[in-house]
Design an enzyme around this catalytic site. Structure first.
Site, PDB file in Angstrom:
ATOM      1  N   ILE A 204       0.852  -1.185   0.000  1.00 46.78           N
ATOM      2  CA  ILE A 204       0.000   0.000   0.000  1.00 46.78           C
ATOM      3  C   ILE A 204       0.884   1.229   0.000  1.00 46.78           C
ATOM      4  CG2 ILE A 204      -1.699   1.303   1.342  1.00 46.78           C
ATOM      5  CD1 ILE A 204      -2.375  -1.599   2.561  1.00 46.78           C
ATOM      6  N   LYS A 205       0.604   2.108  -0.968  1.00 49.54           N
ATOM      7  CA  LYS A 205       1.371   3.345  -1.051  1.00 49.54           C
ATOM      8  C   LYS A 205       0.460   4.496  -0.676  1.00 49.54           C
ATOM      9  CE  LYS A 205       3.368   6.525  -4.404  1.00 49.54           C
ATOM     10  NZ  LYS A 205       3.400   6.896  -5.838  1.00 49.54           N
ATOM     11  N   ILE A 206       0.810   5.221   0.377  1.00 50.20           N
ATOM     12  CA  ILE A 206       0.028   6.388   0.761  1.00 50.20           C
ATOM     13  C   ILE A 206       0.948   7.600   0.905  1.00 50.20           C
ATOM     14  CG2 ILE A 206      -1.876   5.188   1.896  1.00 50.20           C
ATOM     15  CD1 ILE A 206      -0.433   5.535   4.538  1.00 50.20           C
TER      16      ILE A 206
END
Lengths: 308, 308, 308, 308, 308
Positions: A204-206
């Site tokens: 997950i890239k935030i």
């Protein structure tokens, strides 16, 4: 042989088939950070997202698709992520030298909408024929058409897992329902991380978030339970918690280019100290002169190894 | 060997193939209430529906996906229901320990629409590869896009029944065409139960209803035929009647967390006395401290067994 | 052995495969009217269309799905038609006792739109696995979304004919383009019958029409050519003419429950005398006490046999 | 054996497979005009397009689907075109007696929209099972939804050519972007013929046009290059030119019923003299008494053979 | 045997299968410019795009589909591009004489929208059965429905590459979000070239651009980094840079017919001097008398060979 940490991380994904586990393992065992459980990834989708001149004029070598994959390899990144065209231009010549992530949707700013919505620009079959380790897809939680995005992602994720690819989700809250500060508010960013995790993302890239809390109902919870979110490190820790309490890989994007490399390094330290899994850093890398970029990426990797 | 009651219940579903009957049987023969024909199910989709902090900060153990399935197993629930990510995080490690229900659509509140509409977040193939006994899907009768929901459910139901899975339908009336009290009005709730049954649900999950009657034409019928709906028990009985006169399994949701455990237990007694088949209880379980939750779930099961 | 009349009727459908002819034959050779070329069919989709209390409270036995199929069998109906849930609840237990018609789309009134539009709630594969003789589908000519309906029906019809099922089309003009009287106007009703026939329906179900003529262009034709439509019998005859001059089976719906059974019987006489093929009678049957319903259905059948 | 003219015509379609060439050959070698390269086709879709009474009350024999195919056969038409229902009602009984064209989309006037849009009412598989030689499809260039129509046609055309069927396209400019005279303006009609040809039609059906020129840019071209369009014959010649300079079959529709048969015959002479390939004549045929229709069709055929 | 330059160009496309490389090679090794790495292509889609009279009245031979392919062959073009109908009319008779490009989408101006959107008018299967070397598709970056276009192109591109065809993308910025000068602004044109390249195009067709810079953010970059765009040659060079720094084939369209042939030739010189790969020139070729067109095309080819 896999390190203990990599084996531990892979143990969180035991629902996946050996094909997907193998590709996750490739991502974790490549480059300078191989075996540490940390990742630094180079993504280059700005050509599509912002146009070529805004993206590559600061460092014109970047007009050439070979520039980026070479930068990723030479700096020791875990992976290189890009849209179809950029990967097609290099996949054969650099086959096997670095894990590739094919970005399956992309958005341009020729109409700069309030509620962004990308288009599917490549498919899982492309990822396979180009030898990629993973697919990438961007969701914009908070937008009107987020359902379309979740459903596109659902189909692509199912297909990717069936054929042994890993899934990387860019989760960027946006849209008319949110205030501008709300897009990076700590509650909204954590919510986006949770959604990506529930949708089945492996990685997950935030974005890094701020202290701002957007939603009234969420605010009550943050206050009632005294969730610590005043420092960047605390907020990173909260994001990792929001993504299955550390049992999903969460990495953080670098955002727009910062003149001062130290600002980028300070963020990496906060990510490390908060238990984050690393960085996905595009413009701050490829818009710098190559030597500066190599230095910066090298320093980030040292930070993640606890050596800086 | 199956009890007489379980055999009776299964006899209502003779149109289903042995695969689906086997999975229905697994749901009815698991946990503390095995063989009684009653069910208590733990659902945890709040992370997606309300965001992580609002859902898990009250009892932070719940950020970890293992917490919930362990709670469900240890308390003796019949099944555990969750979205894709939460099930992928536990399905292999707890394989075979409790029947799983994969929630195939989900809705977030980053835009809090008047007419909610979830997105498909997982598919039947996911349910099979994760070893689930059933799929779950939420319809919102009364909303503008209910047709889209019915048609999504129709396709998923056909596919699920073909491969031997059971189908659990969350039927929650909502939307601009209904007044707020109308969403839990007795006529509207009964209508939702009927729709879910006609759509081919094996197990129907509805909310407990109030005495309010929303639709003028329905009001005439309730008055003309003196349908008794003044007590909660009577309304539960009416719901069971509305769902094929008791020949479909109808369970009731617990709603928002109640401080007073007794209120939850009183509802369970009304469900039991009205001929309901049990409860699906999420926040009231996982937002309590684990020991309190185990006690509450245990007490509910005692009620359903007629021992409290 | 088939009667001469049944053979004649089947000869109108020679484009169909033997599978479909066999199922049409089953419909024509079942029950009290077997072999006469007339049909009385019991449809029970009101639970979905109007909600359970409005549908079944007048005669609470009808909450139970077994009630209706038993009524249809015991009264000697040619067939029983219902949505998925009601058929799943009885198909195995009453297998082979009466031909079944699976209603593939349904509409609820939780939002009572001006332009009704049903949702697909079951498929052709369901009809096959439940042993049905035919599929049913409702079109609402005159509505905004009639094209969607025609195209859904086209796909379902092609699929049904491929696998040997018969196709029953409910053709109910509705929608904002029509005045309220226009919905049952003689021109509009005849138009609906023609559309259903051109769409490939084997059996067409329409409402009884009034003398009202809705469309200006049609009015000119009715007046110029003195088309007789002043009595109900004449209008029935006109509908049969509109449906390929008697070479398609046209049956008429009973509408809302009439207190006076004689009104229903008078309509049946008009249908018979106008050359109609029978009745599809729901609420007037299942909302009456069982004995009254058996008497009424029996009398209708006598009328169609010319004995009353 | 094929005539020289038929061989010449077939030589324009050498991209098609022998199956399609065989069906084009059937159309050109049937009826009174067999071998001449001219066609007169009877289409009967008015029952769907205008309703049954407006269509068939003038000559009530036409309510019966057998009437039309018999008229087409007895008058020596090259083919008979109709929607699914009408063809299903006759295809077996008259198998092989005349080539059939299945009209795959149809439009009703229960809502008389400014921008008409038909629905798909049958498929290529229906055309095959009914023994048809060709499919028919109507596009309305100028309407808002023309793209949907072009794309539906594209899919159907590809499928038809794959299985050896010919493709007949009705190209009728309509819609809010055009003035009423513009719908039959010479520029717009020629444009429609070109579009149909580019979409891959084998046979193009257009209306006879007027001298009106609708589009300003087109007007400049007609004036600058002195394109002769003042007589009907010249305009027919222009249409043939617009459809690949005579290398695609272009036929003309008869329009609304004309009391005076000579008006119809004069049009046929203009079509012949302008190099058109024939007529598709519905209402002017089937709304006349049978003997009058046979006479009229016979005279038209004499004209196309140069004998009247 | 392939020239060194052709081998170099093919080396940029090493992600493609030998089938696609073979077709790219056919395009580069046909006609007068064979082996030079330069291309002149004749496209004739104006009949669909502008109507037949506006397109072909200036030189009426062009109504005949044979005219154009003969012009392309006789002038020594590398390829001929057209919609389905035009190619079907010639593909068999001229099989193997020149590479064909099937234009898969087309747009008409019967409604002249601000945001153009073409329809799919042919498919990849058509390209195969007609012996084409490539498919063509037009995107309109800047329009509201660009996402639909990108996604249609994505599916067609994947399918084309799977079966060994090359992909030519017409990238024409348009639409309400852009000013009229912005549609050919240098920043917007470069952005369109980049998007086409990222979408996986092998050959990119853009318009020649002006000095105008449309987007404020882009203007900053052009000014800050002094990107030279004041001459046409410089702007061509920038476009080639924007398309992967010269590692994708970029060709330029000729636009509306220019009376003065020298203006066309001057543009060709600028394209050559800026490193462009050639021209795709329609109206300026087929709207001239054949001899003039042959002279003009011959001169252009001389320019690309450095001989004029």
């Amino acid at each position: 042989m896999a390190t203990k940490r990599v084996r531990e991380i892979l143990s969180w994904y035991r629902s996946d088939n050996p094909g997907t586990l193998t590709n996750l393992s490739r991502l974790l065992n490549s480059g300078e950070l191989a075996g540490t459980g940390k990742l630094v990834i180079l993504p280059v989708d700005q050509g599509f997202e912002h146009g070529p001149a805004r993206s590559f004029a600061p460092n014109p070598g970047g007009y050439d698709p070979r520039y980026h994959i070479e930068l990723a390899i030479d700096s020791g990144c875990n992976a290189y992520a890009a849209p179809l065209g950029f990967l097609e231009a290099v996949a054969a010549d650099y086959a096997g030298e670095i894990p590739l992530i094919l970005k399956l949707n992309n958005h341009d700013v020729l109409q700069d909408e309030k509620d962004p919505l990308g288009a599917i620009t490549a498919g899982v079959e492309d990822a396979l024929r180009l030898g990629c380790a993973a697919i990438g897809y961007t969701i914009y939680p908070g937008t009107l058409e987020r359902r379309l995005q979740y459903e596109q992602l659902q189909k692509l994720t199912l297909e990717a897992k069936r054929v042994g690819l890993a899934v990387v989700v860019w989760a960027y809250p946006r849209g008319g329902a949110l205030s501008k500060p709300g897009e990076t508010g700590v509650d909204v960013t954590a919510y986006a991380a949770q959604i990506a995790a529930q949708l089945g993302a492996h990685i997950i890239k935030i974005k890094l978030s701020t202290e701002h809390i957007e939603q009234a109902e969420a605010k009550k919870a943050y206050e009632k339970y005294n969730i610590p979110v005043s420092t960047l490190t605390e907020r990173v820790r909260h994001m990792v918690q929001a993504a299955f309490n550390g049992r999903r890989i969460v990495i953080f994007s670098g955002g727009a280019t910062k003149e001062d490399a130290n600002a980028v390094l300070d963020e990496a330290r906060a990510i490390r100290d908060g238990g984050g899994f690393g960085s996905i850093i595009g413009r701050n890398a490829f818009q710098r002169p190559r030597e500066d970029a190599l230095k910066l990426l090298g320093d980030m990797m040292k930070i993640y190894k606890g050596k800086l």
